[in-house]
Design an enzyme around this catalytic site. Sequence first.
Site, mmCIF file in Angstrom:
data_model
loop_
_atom_site.group_PDB
_atom_site.id
_atom_site.type_symbol
_atom_site.label_atom_id
_atom_site.label_comp_id
_atom_site.label_asym_id
_atom_site.label_seq_id
_atom_site.Cartn_x
_atom_site.Cartn_y
_atom_site.Cartn_z
ATOM 1 N N ASP A 1 0.876 -1.164 0.000
ATOM 2 C CA ASP A 1 0.000 0.000 0.000
ATOM 3 C C ASP A 1 0.925 1.229 0.000
ATOM 4 O O ASP A 1 2.121 1.104 0.309
ATOM 5 C CB ASP A 1 -0.855 -0.074 1.287
ATOM 6 C CG ASP A 1 -1.440 1.256 1.660
ATOM 7 O OD1 ASP A 1 -2.104 1.845 0.795
ATOM 8 O OD2 ASP A 1 -1.219 1.724 2.805
ATOM 9 N N ASP B 1 0.018 5.144 1.094
ATOM 10 C CA ASP B 1 -0.131 6.043 2.253
ATOM 11 C C ASP B 1 -0.080 5.265 3.571
ATOM 12 O O ASP B 1 -0.868 4.342 3.780
ATOM 13 C CB ASP B 1 -1.488 6.763 2.196
ATOM 14 C CG ASP B 1 -1.479 7.941 1.242
ATOM 15 O OD1 ASP B 1 -0.399 8.461 0.951
ATOM 16 O OD2 ASP B 1 -2.571 8.340 0.797
ATOM 17 N N ARG C 1 -12.262 9.526 -11.080
ATOM 18 C CA ARG C 1 -11.067 8.793 -11.500
ATOM 19 C C ARG C 1 -11.461 7.711 -12.494
ATOM 20 O O ARG C 1 -12.639 7.467 -12.716
ATOM 21 C CB ARG C 1 -10.379 8.162 -10.282
ATOM 22 C CG ARG C 1 -9.969 9.183 -9.239
ATOM 23 C CD ARG C 1 -9.365 8.507 -8.033
ATOM 24 N NE ARG C 1 -9.007 9.462 -7.001
ATOM 25 C CZ ARG C 1 -8.674 9.113 -5.769
ATOM 26 N NH1 ARG C 1 -8.631 7.840 -5.408
ATOM 27 N NH2 ARG C 1 -8.360 10.028 -4.879
ATOM 28 N N ARG D 1 -10.810 17.975 -1.708
ATOM 29 C CA ARG D 1 -9.501 17.351 -1.858
ATOM 30 C C ARG D 1 -8.349 18.339 -1.789
ATOM 31 O O ARG D 1 -7.225 17.952 -1.577
ATOM 32 C CB ARG D 1 -9.418 16.570 -3.176
ATOM 33 C CG ARG D 1 -10.311 15.351 -3.196
ATOM 34 C CD ARG D 1 -9.663 14.203 -3.910
ATOM 35 N NE ARG D 1 -8.407 13.787 -3.334
ATOM 36 C CZ ARG D 1 -8.300 13.102 -2.208
ATOM 37 N NH1 ARG D 1 -9.342 12.757 -1.499
ATOM 38 N NH2 ARG D 1 -7.111 12.763 -1.772
ATOM 39 N N ARG E 1 -6.400 18.712 6.716
ATOM 40 C CA ARG E 1 -6.703 17.270 6.673
ATOM 41 C C ARG E 1 -6.721 16.684 8.082
ATOM 42 O O ARG E 1 -7.631 15.946 8.449
ATOM 43 C CB ARG E 1 -5.595 16.508 5.936
ATOM 44 C CG ARG E 1 -5.596 16.630 4.485
ATOM 45 C CD ARG E 1 -4.424 15.876 3.893
ATOM 46 N NE ARG E 1 -4.797 15.514 2.557
ATOM 47 C CZ ARG E 1 -5.360 14.371 2.199
ATOM 48 N NH1 ARG E 1 -5.507 13.405 3.050
ATOM 49 N NH2 ARG E 1 -5.746 14.156 0.974
ATOM 50 N N ASP F 1 -1.382 -0.591 6.067
ATOM 51 C CA ASP F 1 -1.668 -0.090 7.425
ATOM 52 C C ASP F 1 -3.161 -0.151 7.761
ATOM 53 O O ASP F 1 -3.526 -0.175 8.928
ATOM 54 C CB ASP F 1 -1.136 1.344 7.614
ATOM 55 C CG ASP F 1 -1.820 2.346 6.700
ATOM 56 O OD1 ASP F 1 -2.186 1.971 5.569
ATOM 57 O OD2 ASP F 1 -1.999 3.501 7.119
ATOM 58 N N ASP G 1 -7.063 -11.768 1.702
ATOM 59 C CA ASP G 1 -7.293 -12.646 0.549
ATOM 60 C C ASP G 1 -6.398 -13.889 0.668
ATOM 61 O O ASP G 1 -5.212 -13.777 1.021
ATOM 62 C CB ASP G 1 -6.941 -11.878 -0.740
ATOM 63 C CG ASP G 1 -7.396 -12.617 -1.987
ATOM 64 O OD1 ASP G 1 -8.413 -12.213 -2.575
ATOM 65 O OD2 ASP G 1 -6.733 -13.609 -2.374
ATOM 66 N N THR H 1 -2.785 -13.945 -0.734
ATOM 67 C CA THR H 1 -1.671 -13.133 -0.202
ATOM 68 C C THR H 1 -1.299 -13.546 1.222
ATOM 69 O O THR H 1 -2.105 -14.126 1.951
ATOM 70 C CB THR H 1 -2.027 -11.623 -0.150
ATOM 71 O OG1 THR H 1 -3.080 -11.448 0.803
ATOM 72 C CG2 THR H 1 -2.446 -11.089 -1.500
HETATM 73 O O1 M1P Z 1 -4.664 5.530 -0.011
HETATM 74 C C1 M1P Z 1 -5.674 5.796 0.879
HETATM 75 C C2 M1P Z 1 -6.589 6.895 0.390
HETATM 76 O O2 M1P Z 1 -5.844 8.092 0.238
HETATM 77 C C3 M1P Z 1 -6.582 9.196 -0.085
HETATM 78 O O3 M1P Z 1 -7.525 9.439 0.935
HETATM 79 P P1 M1P Z 1 -7.588 10.819 1.751
HETATM 80 O O4 M1P Z 1 -7.385 11.907 0.782
HETATM 81 O O5 M1P Z 1 -8.943 10.771 2.367
HETATM 82 O O6 M1P Z 1 -6.498 10.762 2.794
HETATM 83 C C4 M1P Z 1 -7.364 9.026 -1.365
HETATM 84 O O7 M1P Z 1 -6.507 9.084 -2.459
HETATM 85 C C5 M1P Z 1 -8.132 7.729 -1.355
HETATM 86 O O8 M1P Z 1 -8.625 7.484 -2.649
HETATM 87 C C6 M1P Z 1 -7.261 6.577 -0.937
HETATM 88 O O9 M1P Z 1 -8.030 5.406 -0.823
#
Ligand code: M1P
Length: 254
Positions: free
Chosen positions: A18, A20, A129, A140, A147, A215, A229, A232
């Site tokens: 992943d 983020d 998207r 966004r 945030r 995470d 799954d 994995t």
């Molecule tokens: O990768 C996790 C998420 O990251 C973003 O979410 P947010 O802007 O709420 O932090 C988005 O890109 C979301 O699509 C994605 O799932």
Amino acid sequence: MVSDAFADRKFKKLVLFDVDGTLSLARQSASPEMIALLRDLRKLSAIGFVGGSDMVKILEQLGSNATEEFDYAFAENGLTAYKFGKPLESQSFIKFVGEERYKKLVSFILHYIADMDIPIKRGTFVEFRNGMINVSPIGRNATIAERLDFQAYDKEHGLREKFVKILQEKFADYGLTYSIGGQISFDVFPHGWDKTYALNHVQDEGFEEIHFFGDKTYKGGNDYEIFSDPRTIGHTVSSPADTQRILKEMFFQS
Ligand code: M1P
């Protein structure tokens, strides 16, 4: 048998990440240490990323050449996909939903957000998207500080959960999944187009093991489906530093 494409790797494994919270902090760049570790890992094993965001944003975080630095590059859960820097076939959200039904959905969402009483609103409340839409009550283009404030506010008030529940009821016949994966938004995509979608692109390679690091691996998190799954081996991490620690233990201890 693993395809010849990966004959130069010591392990017949694929390690998927992943983005983020796993390779970088949310919406931030991956550290030089992380990038260096991934380059070393790639000498031993096939590697890939599976992000929920679109490819443009992921490349801002992982580097503009990330589609080449990773064997597999999956944005929007794999709806946008690259192997060795070359695009793979992808599907589209709008084709699945249809223009008329989409118009109803997005109009409802925008009305709902307009009526929401939240401390601040910015812009880009629906991001369209290829394989999904992303919906954010604050918008966004909120700053990093905004945030974090929204995330804390939402934790207390459950705004996104309530919003999702209403959409699930109102558009029950649309066949859509709602996933609260990040800090300020939720993703909307057809059932099954979660991160397991990316596995369709790798299953014919014959990897002996496919590892996934994420995470948000808890139920309801956007890593949950691919993490649990049967194809994995899942690893839950608490931060990018934690990812590095586990990788070092798994691959770099003699
Ligand atoms: O990768 C996790 C998420 O990251 C973003 O979410 P947010 O802007 O709420 O932090 C988005 O890109 C979301 O699509 C994605 O799932």
